[in-house]
Scaffold this motif. Sequence first.
Motif, short mmCIF file in Angstrom:
data_model
loop_
_atom_site.label_atom_id
_atom_site.label_comp_id
_atom_site.label_asym_id
_atom_site.label_seq_id
_atom_site.Cartn_x
_atom_site.Cartn_y
_atom_site.Cartn_z
N THR A 191 0.83 -1.20 0.00
CA THR A 191 0.00 0.00 0.00
C THR A 191 0.87 1.25 0.00
O THR A 191 2.01 1.24 0.45
N LEU A 192 0.29 2.32 -0.48
CA LEU A 192 0.95 3.62 -0.50
C LEU A 192 -0.09 4.68 -0.17
O LEU A 192 -1.14 4.73 -0.80
N GLY A 193 0.19 5.48 0.86
CA GLY A 193 -0.78 6.48 1.27
C GLY A 193 -2.09 5.87 1.73
O GLY A 193 -3.15 6.48 1.59
N GLY A 194 -2.02 4.66 2.28
CA GLY A 194 -3.21 4.00 2.79
C GLY A 194 -4.05 3.31 1.74
O GLY A 194 -5.13 2.78 2.06
N ARG A 195 -3.57 3.26 0.50
CA ARG A 195 -4.33 2.67 -0.59
C ARG A 195 -3.54 1.56 -1.28
O ARG A 195 -2.31 1.56 -1.29
N PHE A 196 -4.26 0.66 -1.89
CA PHE A 196 -3.65 -0.47 -2.59
C PHE A 196 -2.68 0.00 -3.66
O PHE A 196 -2.99 0.90 -4.45
N LEU A 197 -1.50 -0.61 -3.70
CA LEU A 197 -0.50 -0.30 -4.73
C LEU A 197 -0.32 -1.49 -5.67
O LEU A 197 -0.45 -1.36 -6.87
N TYR A 198 0.00 -2.66 -5.11
CA TYR A 198 0.09 -3.89 -5.90
C TYR A 198 0.09 -5.07 -4.94
O TYR A 198 0.17 -4.89 -3.72
N ALA A 199 0.02 -6.26 -5.49
CA ALA A 199 0.09 -7.46 -4.66
C ALA A 199 0.90 -8.52 -5.38
O ALA A 199 0.89 -8.60 -6.62
N ILE A 200 1.61 -9.31 -4.60
CA ILE A 200 2.37 -10.43 -5.16
C ILE A 200 2.07 -11.68 -4.35
O ILE A 200 1.81 -11.62 -3.15
N GLU A 201 2.11 -12.79 -5.03
CA GLU A 201 2.02 -14.10 -4.38
C GLU A 201 3.43 -14.61 -4.20
O GLU A 201 4.22 -14.62 -5.15
N VAL A 202 3.77 -15.01 -2.97
CA VAL A 202 5.13 -15.41 -2.64
C VAL A 202 5.13 -16.85 -2.14
O VAL A 202 4.35 -17.20 -1.25
N ASP A 203 6.01 -17.65 -2.71
CA ASP A 203 6.19 -19.03 -2.27
C ASP A 203 7.63 -19.19 -1.84
O ASP A 203 8.55 -19.06 -2.65
N GLY A 204 7.80 -19.43 -0.54
CA GLY A 204 9.16 -19.53 0.00
C GLY A 204 9.66 -20.94 0.12
O GLY A 204 10.71 -21.18 0.73
N GLY A 205 8.93 -21.91 -0.43
CA GLY A 205 9.39 -23.29 -0.35
C GLY A 205 9.53 -23.81 1.06
O GLY A 205 10.41 -24.63 1.35
N GLY A 206 8.67 -23.32 1.96
CA GLY A 206 8.73 -23.77 3.35
C GLY A 206 9.53 -22.86 4.26
O GLY A 206 9.51 -23.03 5.48
N SER A 207 10.24 -21.88 3.70
CA SER A 207 11.02 -20.95 4.52
C SER A 207 10.08 -19.93 5.16
O SER A 207 9.05 -19.56 4.59
N PHE A 208 10.47 -19.41 6.34
CA PHE A 208 9.72 -18.34 6.96
C PHE A 208 10.19 -16.97 6.48
O PHE A 208 9.55 -15.96 6.79
N ALA A 238 -9.53 -4.96 3.18
CA ALA A 238 -9.03 -5.31 4.51
C ALA A 238 -7.62 -4.78 4.71
O ALA A 238 -7.30 -4.22 5.77
N ALA A 239 -6.75 -4.94 3.71
CA ALA A 239 -5.37 -4.45 3.83
C ALA A 239 -5.35 -2.93 3.99
O ALA A 239 -4.57 -2.39 4.79
N GLU A 240 -6.20 -2.24 3.24
CA GLU A 240 -6.26 -0.78 3.36
C GLU A 240 -6.74 -0.38 4.76
O GLU A 240 -6.21 0.57 5.36
N ALA A 241 -7.72 -1.09 5.28
CA ALA A 241 -8.21 -0.78 6.63
C ALA A 241 -7.11 -1.00 7.67
O ALA A 241 -6.98 -0.22 8.63
#
Length: 304
Positions: A191-208, A238-241
């Motif tokens: 988010t930027l300025g409280g608003r959605f900027l972009y989203a990515i799906e991340v797969d860490g292969g089991g890593s935290f 929800a993310a913006e809130a």
Amino acid sequence: MTDLALLYEHPAWFAATFAALDARGIDWRAIHADGLSFDPAGTEPPARVILNRVAMSSFLRAPEHPIFFTAAALAHWQAHGARVLNGADALAIDASKARQLSLIAGLGLAVPATRIVHRAADLVAAADGLCFPIVVKANIGGSGAGIVRYDDAGTLAAAVADGTTPDSIDRVLMVQEYVPARGGSITRIETLGGRFLYAIEVDGGGSFDLCPADACAVPGKPAITMKAVDPAPELIAAAEAIVQAANIDVGGVEVMIDDRDGTPRFYDINALSNFVANPLGVLGWDPHDRLIDWLEAIIAEVKA
């Protein structure tokens, strides 16, 4: 007075931001937290607008980390007229996973089942009633630090007995149900300025450790995969809130779909967004351009 100051700690994470500021011709200065001091009786902040870029993971790089110092400095500068972005209020949320979960749940959103303690000796009792496997987390982490999975109560009890459970620099710990993320991936909503900027799906292969930026890719660290995604409108809302409630000006929120019941569970708020690696390849555009547009608008507003 300088228009913009960027307070930071990591030596490499903000090279792209620095370059973008220079390219735009903004009157700015970089302030590294190391070597910095401030006069609590002084009245002039270092710039009209101050952007905080101090990472919670800084304690991993130096025992004399600047996290708590930064909170004091930002509050002082704001009290004396600076427009502080990701200020002391945001940092207080960023520096406490316990407060993050409380804030998220208070908005009526689902979080992983969690208990908060301040002594390792209390972890076993706190885990009673939770479904194993569980994870023990440090309240102040970063880059996956201070997270250990335990598959049963006996293993957790043994770790407590031999003193090998995680610790946190503020001595606050949480025991949390391990959520099996659907598809093995999480979604990070920026988010930027409280608003959605972009989203990515991340797969860490089991890593935290799911940091998606170039500078997080270090030898020996498991590779992560990521792709741009369009979250459901309710997840974006929800993310913006969340970031608005946390007073976070630039930041990310992480959510995973619980494979047990399909519930989206929000579990992390990150006020340090150094943006995705290879943004043109992943997103098709560079979020730094919008960051600089936003900073220019704030500077103009403050100077008006």
